[in-house]
Design a protein around this motif. Structure first.
Motif, short mmCIF file in Angstrom:
data_model
loop_
_atom_site.label_atom_id
_atom_site.label_comp_id
_atom_site.label_asym_id
_atom_site.label_seq_id
_atom_site.Cartn_x
_atom_site.Cartn_y
_atom_site.Cartn_z
N LEU A 11 16.32 45.60 19.19
CA LEU A 11 15.59 46.50 18.58
C LEU A 11 14.78 45.29 17.59
O LEU A 11 15.20 44.32 16.95
N LYS A 13 11.48 45.62 14.60
CA LYS A 13 10.81 46.61 13.71
C LYS A 13 9.23 46.20 14.11
O LYS A 13 8.81 45.17 14.41
N PRO A 14 8.51 47.29 13.66
CA PRO A 14 7.21 47.11 13.82
C PRO A 14 6.33 46.05 12.90
O PRO A 14 6.97 45.85 11.78
N THR A 88 4.05 46.91 17.73
CA THR A 88 4.00 48.58 17.64
C THR A 88 5.12 49.29 18.52
O THR A 88 5.72 48.70 19.47
N PRO A 89 5.42 50.32 18.24
CA PRO A 89 6.31 51.39 19.21
C PRO A 89 5.77 51.38 20.58
O PRO A 89 6.63 51.58 21.41
N GLU A 90 4.34 51.15 20.73
CA GLU A 90 3.94 51.17 22.22
C GLU A 90 4.46 50.16 22.93
O GLU A 90 4.25 50.13 24.24
N THR A 92 7.54 49.37 23.12
CA THR A 92 8.94 49.89 23.56
C THR A 92 8.94 49.81 25.07
O THR A 92 8.00 50.62 25.59
N THR A 121 13.60 48.12 21.99
CA THR A 121 12.85 49.50 21.10
C THR A 121 12.20 48.85 20.01
O THR A 121 12.72 48.19 19.39
N VAL A 122 10.85 49.18 19.55
CA VAL A 122 10.29 49.00 18.57
C VAL A 122 10.21 50.24 17.50
O VAL A 122 9.77 51.09 17.96
N SER A 123 10.91 49.96 16.34
CA SER A 123 11.30 51.08 15.48
C SER A 123 11.72 50.72 14.37
O SER A 123 12.31 49.59 14.15
N SER A 124 11.15 51.28 13.12
CA SER A 124 11.82 50.85 11.94
C SER A 124 13.01 51.59 11.42
O SER A 124 13.74 51.44 10.32
#
Length: 124
Positions: A11, A13-14, A88-90, A92, A121-124
């Protein structure tokens, strides 16, 4: 038998930097003429080539990711690493490391060994 194993955080973060390492066993990453490659597969999409570091240490990146990508190696530990900045989430995806063998008179070459892949996974 060559084996590749990816490792790193699952995991991120953005805006942070994604960092993965591929540990290679059964063969040296400095052996001619192999190219140690990073490839990813976003959910529901096809494989995307990220870049490689060659047996010589030279690198080449996908033009679409070049500005954010760095691939390096640690020959003493027979590892190579990926850093992807400003994620960024893209970004992921399942990230794979693989070995590409240059075609020779004896072999047609290609991607002959792969790691099992690691989900990032890119997520806050």
């Amino acid at each position: 038998q060559v084996q590749l194993q990816e490792s790193g955080p699952g995991l991120v973060k953005p805006s942070q930097t994604l960092s993965l390492t591929c540990t290679v066993s059964g063969g040296s990453i400095t052996t001619n003429y192999y190219y140690w490659t990073w490839i990813r597969q976003p959910p529901g999409k096809g494989l995307e080539w990220i870049g490689f570091i060659a047996y010589s240490g030279s690198t080449y990146y996908s033009p679409s990711l070049k500005s954010r990508t760095s691939i390096s190696r640690d020959t003493s530990n027979n590892q190579f690493s990926l850093q992807l900045s400003s994620v960024t989430p893209e970004d992921t995806a399942v990230y794979y490391c693989a070995r590409y063998s240059r075609p020779t008179a004896m072999s047609e070459g290609g991607y002959d060994y792969w790691g099992q892949g690691t989900q990032v996974t890119v997520s806050s």
